[in-house]
Write an enzyme that holds these catalytic residues in place. Structure first.
Site, PDB file in Angstrom:
ATOM      1  N   HIS A 100      40.277  16.983  13.476  1.00 55.28           N
ATOM      2  CA  HIS A 100      40.848  18.333  13.525  1.00 55.28           C
ATOM      3  C   HIS A 100      39.948  19.319  14.269  1.00 55.28           C
ATOM      4  O   HIS A 100      40.437  20.173  15.003  1.00 55.28           O
ATOM      5  CB  HIS A 100      41.130  18.845  12.112  1.00 55.28           C
ATOM      6  CG  HIS A 100      42.269  18.122  11.461  1.00 55.28           C
ATOM      7  ND1 HIS A 100      43.523  18.068  12.010  1.00 55.28           N
ATOM      8  CD2 HIS A 100      42.331  17.404  10.321  1.00 55.28           C
ATOM      9  CE1 HIS A 100      44.317  17.358  11.226  1.00 55.28           C
ATOM     10  NE2 HIS A 100      43.607  16.931  10.193  1.00 55.28           N
ATOM     11  N   HIS A 148      23.899  55.391  32.279  1.00 57.38           N
ATOM     12  CA  HIS A 148      24.109  54.020  31.787  1.00 57.38           C
ATOM     13  C   HIS A 148      24.287  53.061  32.937  1.00 57.38           C
ATOM     14  O   HIS A 148      25.390  52.678  33.277  1.00 57.38           O
ATOM     15  CB  HIS A 148      25.358  53.987  30.881  1.00 57.38           C
ATOM     16  CG  HIS A 148      25.452  52.743  30.049  1.00 57.38           C
ATOM     17  ND1 HIS A 148      26.026  51.581  30.513  1.00 57.38           N
ATOM     18  CD2 HIS A 148      25.039  52.475  28.792  1.00 57.38           C
ATOM     19  CE1 HIS A 148      25.984  50.646  29.554  1.00 57.38           C
ATOM     20  NE2 HIS A 148      25.380  51.163  28.517  1.00 57.38           N
TER      21      HIS A 148
HETATM   22 ZN   LIG Z   1      47.074  14.196   9.241  1.00 54.72          ZN
END
Ligand SMILES: [Zn+2]
Length: 440
Positions: free
Chosen positions: A266, A345
């Protein structure tokens, strides 16, 4: 006319089923509802007050340990990869997945119950064309745990996957195109499998109350334990392919490309989804019109100043290029050396301050909110900025395109917008801004 498979689809009617949730072991019922074109897939928590929804997109990915968890604010949905795999592979682009718990029913640990549900609900073609992600050049992600995912150009969506357990036990390989028919026949019924050494500590902590040999195959040493025999000799690699499809559904577009996966999981799948989503936003930014039209649904400086109270030196929008639907806007600001902030800046090294880019995002998002509210009697106050990133310096001479998309609005008091600034086809800054409205 476009062929049907190039059009977005939703389910034909509401259909549901119930079962047990894996982690709590409680009963949960899940319903699929039709949704309009360009809606995408959203989860709805029927069991919570106000029934909050969670968009299926990579930005909402919270954790990937063992299963995929999505969330917005404090609301979560867990173990969503199998239902997402079924929706994506069976061709459902738009739907509401309503649940009365924080997790779908685990069923038999495969995507088969969701495929059956989608077939029960039927499919309806919609007017809008499908959104594709075409792989133009090889892309890849690699994890420390040895997962490798490569994505190659292809006219179809294909997955070639090698799975291997500890010490390369149960090494399996399968390569297949993913179509609804192939998914249903070859992939959907492959069940979750776990290694005994991985689940034993969880069982002891009572973290998988709904887990049983009815919804997972347990591998202990060389032994395969399950209630019914293996459905395929190579069921494990088929389930790995199922999980890849489910996790890549977070890209929100149909992929035309060939995924070559070695020992996927995953975490690596999600990382690939993130890379694709980032590439997609880069491409969307590049399709910004180079000519800056007046009219055509845009707003010139005069019209901008009728809406925004900001004035020099704090007006950070030169012109609105256009609105897309109700919730997207693109505006432009030319950055010149005459900007007052360049004086300090930094002297001798002028760089546009990041906070001024956030201010530009906020002003552009307010223009969108005013268009929606159709009134200028109220003013949007900028409340918070999340996930702000500055990616590249913005220099004098740059033309900055500012994109804002309204992602949430709660009643008429709160709104959330996702914004990014683009210079020379590259995203230079991004952030999620929250607003509240007050009467002027
Ligand atoms: Zn699965």
């Amino acid at each position: 006319m476009a062929i049907t498979s190039e059009l977005q689809h939703t389910v034909g009617k509401t259909a549901g089923f119930s079962g047990t949730s894996l982690h709590t072991g409680e009963k949960v019922s899940l319903k699929l509802h039709p949704a309009p074109a360009d809606h995408g897939i959203k989860f709805k928590r029927k069991d919570l007050q106000d029934e909050p929804t969670i968009d299926v997109k990579i930005d909402n990915l919270k954790t990937v340990e063992r299963a995929t968890t999505l969330g917005e604010g404090t609301v979560r949905v867990h173990t969503v990869e199998h239902v997402l795999a079924a929706l994506s592979a069976m061709g459902v682009d738009n739907a509401i997945v309503e649940m009365d718990a924080n997790e779908p029913p685990i069923g038999d640990g495969s995507a088969q119950p969701y495929v059956d549900l989608i077939k029960k609900a039927g499919l309806t073609a919609q007017e809008q064309p499908r959104k594709f992600f075409d792989v133009r050049e090889p892309m890849h992600v690699e994890s420390k745990t040895g997962a490798l995912l490569v994505l190659l150009p292809d006219d179809t969506f294909r997955i070639s996957c090698t799975q291997a357990g500890p010490n390369n036990r149960f090494a399996q390989f399968l390569s297949t195109e993913i179509t609804p028919a192939i998914f249903e026949r070859e992939i959907a019924s492959a069940r979750t499998f776990v290694y005994y050494e991985d689940v034993q500590p969880l069982m002891e902590k009572n973290l998988i109350k709904g887990g049983s040999l009815e919804n997972a195959i347990v591998v202990r040493g060389e032994a395969v334990l399950s209630k019914e025999p293996l459905r395929f000799a190579d069921e494990f690699v088929r389930h790995k392919i199922l999980d890849i499809i489910g996790d890549l559904a977070l890209v929100g577009r149909r992929i035309r490309g060939h995924v070559v996966a070695v020992k996927p999981g995953h975490a690596a799948n999600a990382e690939l989804a993130r890379v694709l989503a980032r590439e997609q936003s880069r491409r969307s930014a590049m399709s910004t019109p180079r000519a800056v039209p007046i009219g055509d649904g845009g707003l010139d400086t005069d019209e901008v100043m009728k809406i925004l109270p900001h004035r020099y030196p704090f007006l950070m929008v030169d012109r609105v290029i256009g609105f897309e639907g109700e919730n997207k806007i693109t505006a432009v600001k030319s950055i010149t050396i005459n900007e007052p902030f360049f004086q300090g800046h930094f002297p001798g090294h002028p760089v546009m301050p990041g906070v001024m880019q956030v201010e530009a995002m906020a002003q552009v998002a307010s223009l969108l909110l005013f268009k929606l509210a159709k009134t200028t009697s109220r003013i949007g106050y900028f409340m918070s900025a999340d996930s702000v990133k500055f990616r590249k310096p913005v220099l004098p001479g740059d033309t900055m395109f500012i994109h804002a998309e309204l992602t949430k609005s709660r009643g008429d008091r709160l709104a959330k917008a996702k914004c990014h600034c683009v210079v020379n086809d590259a995203v230079v800054s991004e952030g999620e801004l929250m607003f509240t409205f007050l009467d002027k």
